[in-house]
Write an enzyme that holds these catalytic residues in place. Sequence first.
Site, mmCIF file in Angstrom:
data_model
loop_
_atom_site.group_PDB
_atom_site.id
_atom_site.type_symbol
_atom_site.label_atom_id
_atom_site.label_comp_id
_atom_site.label_asym_id
_atom_site.label_seq_id
_atom_site.Cartn_x
_atom_site.Cartn_y
_atom_site.Cartn_z
ATOM 1 C CG PHE A 50 -2.358 0.086 0.954
ATOM 2 C CD1 PHE A 50 -2.971 -0.842 0.124
ATOM 3 C CD2 PHE A 50 -3.135 1.095 1.511
ATOM 4 C CE1 PHE A 50 -4.336 -0.774 -0.131
ATOM 5 C CE2 PHE A 50 -4.504 1.172 1.264
ATOM 6 C CZ PHE A 50 -5.097 0.238 0.452
ATOM 7 C CD GLN B 107 -5.800 10.307 3.462
ATOM 8 O OE1 GLN B 107 -6.504 9.364 3.772
ATOM 9 N NE2 GLN B 107 -4.491 10.287 3.618
ATOM 10 C CG HIS C 50 -8.612 7.760 -1.294
ATOM 11 N ND1 HIS C 50 -8.325 7.323 -2.566
ATOM 12 C CD2 HIS C 50 -8.334 6.724 -0.469
ATOM 13 C CE1 HIS C 50 -7.881 6.066 -2.493
ATOM 14 N NE2 HIS C 50 -7.882 5.687 -1.233
ATOM 15 C CG LEU D 114 -12.133 4.529 -1.339
ATOM 16 C CD1 LEU D 114 -11.407 5.862 -1.394
ATOM 17 C CD2 LEU D 114 -12.004 3.924 0.047
ATOM 18 C CD GLU E 264 -3.088 3.958 -0.840
ATOM 19 O OE1 GLU E 264 -3.905 4.735 -0.312
ATOM 20 O OE2 GLU E 264 -1.927 3.832 -0.444
ATOM 21 N NE ARG F 162 -5.039 6.436 1.106
ATOM 22 C CZ ARG F 162 -5.902 5.805 1.892
ATOM 23 N NH1 ARG F 162 -6.513 6.458 2.857
ATOM 24 N NH2 ARG F 162 -6.151 4.529 1.714
ATOM 25 C CG HIS G 233 -10.797 8.592 2.236
ATOM 26 N ND1 HIS G 233 -11.896 7.774 2.081
ATOM 27 C CD2 HIS G 233 -9.802 7.797 2.698
ATOM 28 C CE1 HIS G 233 -11.551 6.539 2.443
ATOM 29 N NE2 HIS G 233 -10.304 6.536 2.839
ATOM 30 N NE ARG H 277 -6.762 7.355 7.319
ATOM 31 C CZ ARG H 277 -7.056 6.402 6.433
ATOM 32 N NH1 ARG H 277 -6.336 5.306 6.357
ATOM 33 N NH2 ARG H 277 -8.066 6.562 5.599
#
Lengths: 270, 618
Positions: B125, B238, B240, B254, B257, B313, B379, B414
């Site tokens: 990730f 954040q 995304h 979403l 990722e 991100r 997000h 994050r």
Amino acid sequence: MAIRRFKVWRGDAGGGELTDFQIPVDPGMVVLDVLHRIQATQANDLALRWNCKAGKCGSCSMEINGQPKLACMTRMNSFSETETITCQPLKTFPVIKDLVTDVSFNYEQNKRIAPFKPRPRDADGQYRMYQEDVDRVQEFRKCIECFLCQDVCHVLRDREGRETQSFIGPRFMIRVASLEMHPLDTEDRIPELKKELGAGLCNITRCCTEVCPEHIQITDNGIIPLKERIVDRFYDPVAIIGRKLLGIRKRTKTRSEEAAQGAGSEDRDG
Amino acid sequence: MALDVSELQTIEHDVLVIGAGGAGLRAAIACSGQKLDTGVISKSLLGKAHTVMAEGGMAAAMGNVDPRDNWKIHFRDTMRGGKFLNVWRMAELHAKQAPDRVRELEDWGAVFDRTKDGLISQRNFGGHRYPRLAHVGDRTGLELIRSLQDHGIHQGIDFHMEVTALELLKDGDRISGVLAYRRETGRFVVFRCKAVILSTGGGGKAWPVTSNSWEYTGDGIAMAYDAGAELMDLEFTQFHPTGMVWPLSVRGILVTEGVRGDGGILKNNQGERFMFNYISERFAPETAATVEEAHRWLEGDKNARRPPELLTRDEVARAITAEVKAGRGSPHGGVFLDIASRRPADFIKRKLPSMYHQFKELAEVDITREPMEVGPTLHYFMGGIRVDADSQQTTVPGLFACGECAAGLHGANRLGGNSLSDLIVFGKLAGDGAKAYIQALPTTPRVDGDQITSAIRRATEILNRAEGENPYLLHARLEETMARGVGIVRTKNELETAVAELEDLKVRARTMKAPGASQYNPGWHEALAMRSLLVTSEAVTRAALMREESRGAHTRLDHPDENPEGLTYNVIVKKAADGRMETEKRRRPDGPPHLVAIANAKIEDLEAGKLGTAAPST
């Protein structure tokens, strides 16, 4: 932007009726989008449940043109352009208001199932399970608890009759299956499944499988194998004799029967 | 109208958990496991909280796939991802405890995907040095919430579903309960309790393009603020990088990722793999320099560095925004995410089944044959309620917070996968913290009837007034304000305009009207949520105004660079004595030397276990 006709059931436990709405619809919309637009512009207090809007949470279950569906996954272009779209609450559960029903029955069923009871970990503190051994369980664990299968289950629809009241329904049959087929689980739920959870009441009409938005093979992979385990335990003479010869003991009494018997014998001893 | 508080339904618990996502359920399990009488309230039905939407996995340095991984490297990745603004101790606790929390889920029935050796599999990730995310295809959140739910219902916890908290009740400084209402009937209910744990998530619904569901209205953040708690780091919201952009009705939903973790690449409308043009200096040493090297990484070459699509991100979201602005975007205003040309169809369907399903059903796109169109979507809130790292207690005695509504672990940005592990690590710690607090509590706090009466009056006025603002339309205006003024890139002027617009919306919100009765009335629910949304939005905007630098998820066009001074403070938001919202730059304590050494260490030293051996083990 086309104007579409919607009929939405509005009312509560005391009764209600289909209400007409004329509402503009944009390309790419799903039924849930249209209901939200009705809510924002024409009926602020229209009650419905939703969360993720992507078929992952199972909140927006309703009957759309008579079919149990998730409103978030029902695209407007799946209907013909002049078709009136009718939205009604799930029929198996009592209406609270508009499209919202009281689904607490389902949460009660889950509590009736003996919880997961794993075997001890390996010496190094790990659990080892192989992917091919968990594939089936993972299929069942895809369930998003939309309760559409519970809605179409005719045993549950007719559960007013005393005899059928015990059946936990297809969602919880696959919950039991996910536990019984879990490689780590050591609990035995077969006597309970037969005597308390009403597995025998299902006569495999497959309606549940047809409506599952996650395409879980509820009947073939979950319910039928469980029924086979019950047959094997209680009715198959070859299996029963074989176990006797080999000295293998399998439970045929439920926990509550065991407890009653235990209490009884204590009484006798006393 | 006189209101007799004694006639309201009153329920007593030792501790009440607000929110039934991963953090709330884990906290409740921790509480009931320590013999506390535990209640949970949730706005939705059990098992529907936004945790179910988490896709990719939960990060824990178990080293099942790459044995070089350990907590120090996870800690270092988290700090670097957070641009070093994370609370050091929280990042340490998280990295150390996540593996045990993940393994514990197996005791409760979770079935993760497996490695060839039968262990929990872990996937790559963004920002994580090694394959670290325990996962179940792309429905890891569902597995987490169902495992906690199925375990939790047998632990003697009282679940009160479809109950919304309105206000925290206090006895002097201390928490004494919660006023809430049942959505089904509209009836008010008073919970009397010794401690409250907030696990209410963020406030993404203030933006029009968001991956968040209706529940994400900042309730916990606003209630804690009203109760006098301090908020922190709210400027870090954040975006995304990959949300769906078409059709409009699913805009923002979403796209995990995991698509990039499993080999997906980003392209602009020229067919160029543009992320190679956006590798910042900080990450250059650990990122592939060429397409060829990135390809070798995908093939499993352990000497090859990670592809730039797996940068953090904030970096990827800014790059996509820049490409679209430069006219190189896709037809619907995003960029292309291509896994079809990278992996065989059966691999994609097996590893990313929900994505396959989601695009097929909602956008009529077959991701095994065509690229997806994606763009940034609001997000996650890195910031939230300020808490003590070990106990998760807020600055209000008896009030605890965990999960997304709490601040500190993630700093300025994050990493994907660190949220699910955040929930279970700090959910448990919050439960432990509440237990310790209750044990030391001298007397049971009492609820204040006047506080209850005035809160109920405020809530019912919305139904009772003859006419007023439509809450749905007001919410739409709020979304416009936040999209325009507090987006992915920000300026002083735009933020000041947003503050002014928010002041105006606050005035208008005082006269909201919801038609109909109080029984299951979404218009009324929407109006009540607007109060939380407005407090949360104002806090985000004022914090963003105060931080005059670009760091992590907070990008200021008028201050485009990181400023060393930015590392010396957190922006704290709290309610002043006169009721105004007050922001301040609070000096951050220096990091403990052993953690600073790990965060700045060379990766090779950490792999070899050369550093941080003197650190305490828990």
